[in-house]
Design an enzyme around this catalytic site. Structure first.
Site, mmCIF file in Angstrom:
data_model
loop_
_atom_site.group_PDB
_atom_site.id
_atom_site.type_symbol
_atom_site.label_atom_id
_atom_site.label_comp_id
_atom_site.label_asym_id
_atom_site.label_seq_id
_atom_site.Cartn_x
_atom_site.Cartn_y
_atom_site.Cartn_z
ATOM 1 N N ASN A 158 5.431 -4.126 -6.515
ATOM 2 C CA ASN A 158 4.254 -3.421 -5.993
ATOM 3 C C ASN A 158 4.040 -2.114 -6.774
ATOM 4 O O ASN A 158 4.794 -1.152 -6.635
ATOM 5 C CB ASN A 158 4.487 -3.145 -4.498
ATOM 6 C CG ASN A 158 3.296 -2.483 -3.852
ATOM 7 O OD1 ASN A 158 2.569 -1.712 -4.482
ATOM 8 N ND2 ASN A 158 3.092 -2.770 -2.578
ATOM 9 N N LYS A 186 3.757 1.140 -4.800
ATOM 10 C CA LYS A 186 5.041 1.698 -4.374
ATOM 11 C C LYS A 186 5.712 2.414 -5.547
ATOM 12 O O LYS A 186 6.285 3.483 -5.383
ATOM 13 C CB LYS A 186 5.975 0.583 -3.880
ATOM 14 C CG LYS A 186 5.629 0.016 -2.522
ATOM 15 C CD LYS A 186 6.734 -0.935 -2.066
ATOM 16 C CE LYS A 186 6.415 -1.577 -0.739
ATOM 17 N NZ LYS A 186 7.480 -2.480 -0.281
ATOM 18 N N ASP A 193 11.687 -1.705 2.216
ATOM 19 C CA ASP A 193 10.921 -2.625 3.050
ATOM 20 C C ASP A 193 10.209 -1.792 4.103
ATOM 21 O O ASP A 193 10.783 -0.837 4.628
ATOM 22 C CB ASP A 193 11.813 -3.683 3.694
ATOM 23 C CG ASP A 193 10.983 -4.879 4.132
ATOM 24 O OD1 ASP A 193 10.475 -5.604 3.259
ATOM 25 O OD2 ASP A 193 10.815 -5.089 5.350
ATOM 26 N N TYR A 219 -2.191 -1.382 4.608
ATOM 27 C CA TYR A 219 -2.886 -0.948 5.822
ATOM 28 C C TYR A 219 -3.382 0.502 5.731
ATOM 29 O O TYR A 219 -3.863 1.046 6.731
ATOM 30 C CB TYR A 219 -1.935 -1.064 7.021
ATOM 31 C CG TYR A 219 -1.500 -2.473 7.371
ATOM 32 C CD1 TYR A 219 -2.214 -3.237 8.298
ATOM 33 C CD2 TYR A 219 -0.368 -3.047 6.789
ATOM 34 C CE1 TYR A 219 -1.812 -4.520 8.634
ATOM 35 C CE2 TYR A 219 0.041 -4.341 7.121
ATOM 36 C CZ TYR A 219 -0.682 -5.065 8.037
ATOM 37 O OH TYR A 219 -0.287 -6.339 8.376
ATOM 38 N N ASP A 220 -3.281 1.136 4.578
ATOM 39 C CA ASP A 220 -3.660 2.557 4.451
ATOM 40 C C ASP A 220 -5.058 2.885 5.000
ATOM 41 O O ASP A 220 -5.237 3.931 5.625
ATOM 42 C CB ASP A 220 -3.567 3.015 2.985
ATOM 43 C CG ASP A 220 -2.139 3.346 2.571
ATOM 44 O OD1 ASP A 220 -1.270 3.438 3.461
ATOM 45 O OD2 ASP A 220 -1.896 3.523 1.365
ATOM 46 N N LYS A 267 0.017 11.948 0.787
ATOM 47 C CA LYS A 267 0.646 10.780 1.439
ATOM 48 C C LYS A 267 2.161 10.852 1.279
ATOM 49 O O LYS A 267 2.915 10.612 2.214
ATOM 50 C CB LYS A 267 0.094 9.463 0.874
ATOM 51 C CG LYS A 267 0.679 8.252 1.621
ATOM 52 C CD LYS A 267 0.261 6.905 1.079
ATOM 53 C CE LYS A 267 1.008 5.799 1.821
ATOM 54 N NZ LYS A 267 0.959 4.489 1.162
ATOM 55 N N ARG A 312 7.340 6.478 3.363
ATOM 56 C CA ARG A 312 8.105 6.185 2.141
ATOM 57 C C ARG A 312 8.609 7.476 1.508
ATOM 58 O O ARG A 312 9.755 7.565 1.077
ATOM 59 C CB ARG A 312 7.243 5.382 1.146
ATOM 60 C CG ARG A 312 8.026 4.903 -0.085
ATOM 61 C CD ARG A 312 7.282 3.855 -0.870
ATOM 62 N NE ARG A 312 7.025 2.669 -0.068
ATOM 63 C CZ ARG A 312 5.869 2.418 0.533
ATOM 64 N NH1 ARG A 312 4.828 3.206 0.388
ATOM 65 N NH2 ARG A 312 5.739 1.336 1.280
HETATM 66 P P1 IMP Z 1 6.607 -4.693 2.116
HETATM 67 O O1 IMP Z 1 7.490 -3.547 2.345
HETATM 68 O O2 IMP Z 1 6.164 -4.710 0.700
HETATM 69 O O3 IMP Z 1 7.212 -5.993 2.580
HETATM 70 O O4 IMP Z 1 5.299 -4.414 2.935
HETATM 71 C C1 IMP Z 1 4.981 -5.021 4.170
HETATM 72 C C2 IMP Z 1 3.503 -4.876 4.434
HETATM 73 O O5 IMP Z 1 3.204 -3.527 4.759
HETATM 74 C C3 IMP Z 1 2.576 -5.262 3.293
HETATM 75 O O6 IMP Z 1 1.438 -5.869 3.846
HETATM 76 C C4 IMP Z 1 2.215 -3.944 2.655
HETATM 77 O O7 IMP Z 1 0.940 -3.984 2.049
HETATM 78 C C5 IMP Z 1 2.230 -3.032 3.861
HETATM 79 N N1 IMP Z 1 2.655 -1.687 3.459
HETATM 80 C C6 IMP Z 1 3.846 -1.313 2.941
HETATM 81 N N2 IMP Z 1 3.863 0.000 2.681
HETATM 82 C C7 IMP Z 1 2.650 0.463 3.042
HETATM 83 C C8 IMP Z 1 2.050 1.745 2.987
HETATM 84 O O8 IMP Z 1 2.630 2.740 2.535
HETATM 85 N N3 IMP Z 1 0.786 1.836 3.442
HETATM 86 C C9 IMP Z 1 0.096 0.758 3.930
HETATM 87 N N4 IMP Z 1 0.594 -0.466 3.991
HETATM 88 C C10 IMP Z 1 1.872 -0.616 3.545
#
Ligand code: IMP
Length: 196
Positions: free
Chosen positions: A10, A13, A69, A151-152, A172, A178
């Protein structure tokens, strides 16, 4: 130079984390270590998935590494989507579908309180450590903003009038889940590297 793999594909990230990592630590990407496969994340907790991703890279590729995660936990939905945040609306893992489903599921509810939770698992010198960052806030009724990812556009942190998608990266990172977890990771790494 201390080298550490950040086990993610990602790019958002990577941008967020890179901005908080001191210069004496060189972040390697999965591409840098020749990892082009899907990393399993099949556990039932956010922490379990972070550890699983980190251990996968350490065991298979032999590099010190960390993985994050993240889940969005909505109070009125008993903590959903939580660990299932990525595939909330289905296996296509689509952010717009996920947000639309969440907004729809929250329509009947008065409470819109929610929190983002990030767990970072670090595997270094054959030890695993975890760092947790939480950001409380509310789910908006509509999407606002184009920054960020996931989901931002529908998450407004507590005491702020903008969604994460209306903020710049620095803000942010300062108040977000994070950023909080990464700051603990950096403190830990700084003290560890000082010992050597
Ligand atoms: P994962 O940590 O990549 O498995 O993310 C799980 C879900 O949460 C995914 O749909 C990401 O797009 C969402 N997500 C993870 N981090 C963020 C963030 O900082 N802001 C908004 N959505 C997030």
């Amino acid at each position: 130079m201390n080298k550490l793999v950040f086990a993610t594909n990602n790019l958002y990230k990577v941008r967020e984390v890179q901005a908080l990592i001191p210069e004496h630590i060189k972040l390697l990407s999965l591409k840098d270590i020749g990892c082009f496969e899907d990393i399993p994340e099949t556990k039932e907790t956010i922490e379990g998935n972070a550890i699983q991703k980190t251990e996968f890279i350490k065991n298979k590729y032999g590099f010190d590494c960390f993985a994050d995660d993240t889940g969005l936990e909505v109070n009125a939905l008993n903590g959903a989507p939580g660990v299932y945040s990525a595939r909330y609306a289905g296996p296509q893992r689509n952010a717009t579908d996920n947000m639309n489903l969440l907004l729809n599921n929250l329509k009947p509810s008065d409470s819109r309180s929610a929190q983002f939770k990030t767990v970072i698992a670090l595997s270094i010198n054959n030890n695993i450590s975890t760092f947790t960052g939480i950001c409380e806030g509310k789910i908006t009724k509509e999407k606002h903003g184009d920054e960020g990812f996931g989901y931002d556009p529908i998450f407004k942190p507590l005491n702020y009038n903008q969604t994460f998608a209306e903020m710049n990266l620095a803000l942010k990172n300062k108040i977000g889940h994070r950023g909080k977890a990464v700051k603990q990771l950096v403190d830990f790494l700084n003290s560890l590297y000082q010992e050597y």
